[in-house]
Design an enzyme around this catalytic site. Sequence first.
Site, PDB file in Angstrom:
ATOM      1  N   ARG A  28       0.815  -1.212   0.000  1.00  0.00           N
ATOM      2  CA  ARG A  28       0.000   0.000   0.000  1.00  0.00           C
ATOM      3  C   ARG A  28       0.851   1.264   0.000  1.00  0.00           C
ATOM      4  NH1 ARG A  28      -2.960  -4.042   1.899  1.00  0.00           N
ATOM      5  NH2 ARG A  28      -5.250  -3.975   1.861  1.00  0.00           N
ATOM      6  N   GLY A  92      -1.936 -11.644  -4.888  1.00  0.00           N
ATOM      7  CA  GLY A  92      -3.338 -11.301  -5.078  1.00  0.00           C
ATOM      8  C   GLY A  92      -3.639  -9.903  -4.579  1.00  0.00           C
ATOM      9  N   GLN A 167      -9.173  -6.731   0.418  1.00  0.00           N
ATOM     10  CA  GLN A 167      -8.741  -6.462  -0.955  1.00  0.00           C
ATOM     11  C   GLN A 167      -9.861  -5.836  -1.770  1.00  0.00           C
ATOM     12  OE1 GLN A 167      -7.297 -10.234  -2.356  1.00  0.00           O
ATOM     13  NE2 GLN A 167      -5.456 -10.178  -1.098  1.00  0.00           N
ATOM     14  N   ASP A 313      -5.150 -15.343   6.824  1.00  0.00           N
ATOM     15  CA  ASP A 313      -3.810 -15.726   6.381  1.00  0.00           C
ATOM     16  C   ASP A 313      -3.077 -16.592   7.401  1.00  0.00           C
ATOM     17  OD1 ASP A 313      -3.981 -14.471   3.925  1.00  0.00           O
ATOM     18  OD2 ASP A 313      -3.141 -12.590   4.651  1.00  0.00           O
TER      19      ASP A 313
END
Length: 431
Positions: A28, A92, A167, A313
């Site tokens: 980011r 991703g 996301q 995750d």
Amino acid sequence: MQKATLNPVKSFSLVIDSIAPDKSISHRSAMFAMLADGESVIKNFLRAEDTLNTLQIVRYLGAEIEDNGDVVKIRSNGIKESFEILDCGNSGTGMRLFCGLLALANGHFVLTGDKYLRSRPMKRVTGPLISIGAKIDGRNHGDLAPLCIRGGSLNAFSYESKIASAQVKSAMILAALHAGGECRYKEPELSRDHTERMLKGMGAEIETNEDLVTTIKPLKGLLKPLEIQVPADPSSAFFFAVAASIIPESDVILKGVTLNPTRIEAFKALEKMGANISYILQEDKYEPIGDIHVKYTPLHGIVVEDNISWLIDELPALSIAMACAKGKSVVKNAHELRVKESDRISTVVRGLQSCGIKVKEYDDGYEITGGELQKATINSHGDHRIAMSFLIAGLKCGMDVEDIECINTSFPNFFTLLEKIANIKVSGDEN
């Protein structure tokens, strides 16, 4: 293909001040610097394949980058059309966020990735973006990369997502910054909020209310440049937290980790299992940062079904702790695991079964009955978190893990740290 062989250890005590910098924040910071007026300064940027790919894409999009190895400085005069194919590697996060960023830029852009990323679904991001005017196409009607994006003006929107995904939310927030009016995005539960925190720190007008509706006002100009120290990645740190939790008489101190509540849910789950964990908090402009101390105590089984997006995750690593715990543990509402770098429900279940653990597979999770881990040969299927999780299991019982090159996508110094605990032999093709 390379294989790592790990022998079990009796105990360890370690202070780690070199956990990989946070992957999500590194991605980011490079992207958002392109929205700033002036030079952004990023310290402790993650030197992994995925994030370096993002940095290269930012360069292709016209940014001037000065990188001395310790500090990355980025200056951009707006996003420029690139003649290069924009390769996101295995990320991703990179591909999905770039969809939102490039949907508002003038020009034609092509995003691709490695063979694993090209098989991952993108419709969850491209669909909402297309619904507000973005022009995106790809294989399987825009669901699979390579993706072609022709940026331009976007409509103001009020969008309610059926899934809690940082996301998807981040892509829509980025698109909203240059949409035709005030935008609203609602999600079923709060997903990770790095995008909102960082953009607000740069001056964007973004607010989230108690009903999980995020309101985004379009930018009136450029944002303030970033000046950020990327904290250590709690998802990476969690592997060593699990290690200390399953090896008797062990403890580990993890330094400088982001303590963002949406990022440490896996540590909270480990605490519910009986782990001895303490936190020393320090505040930062963009993210709360601090140290995490984990000491061994016997674990017991739990049910994990809430705030799944906060620990999605870390579930492969948490499953190793569950396999070593007394009693049964259940993971529910985690269908998202099916569409990660691998089908992580299937790979976790098959891997633990190979290690002699009783596991039941469900559509949205699994049930693990704790027992004695046995040495096995595990194929990571190109999934870095599966590879690292079963190497941590190897500290308990020994392990052979195949296809370990993928670890470099997120945690390039993982083996350096693991070698402080155990002896590791790497063999196979170097290419």
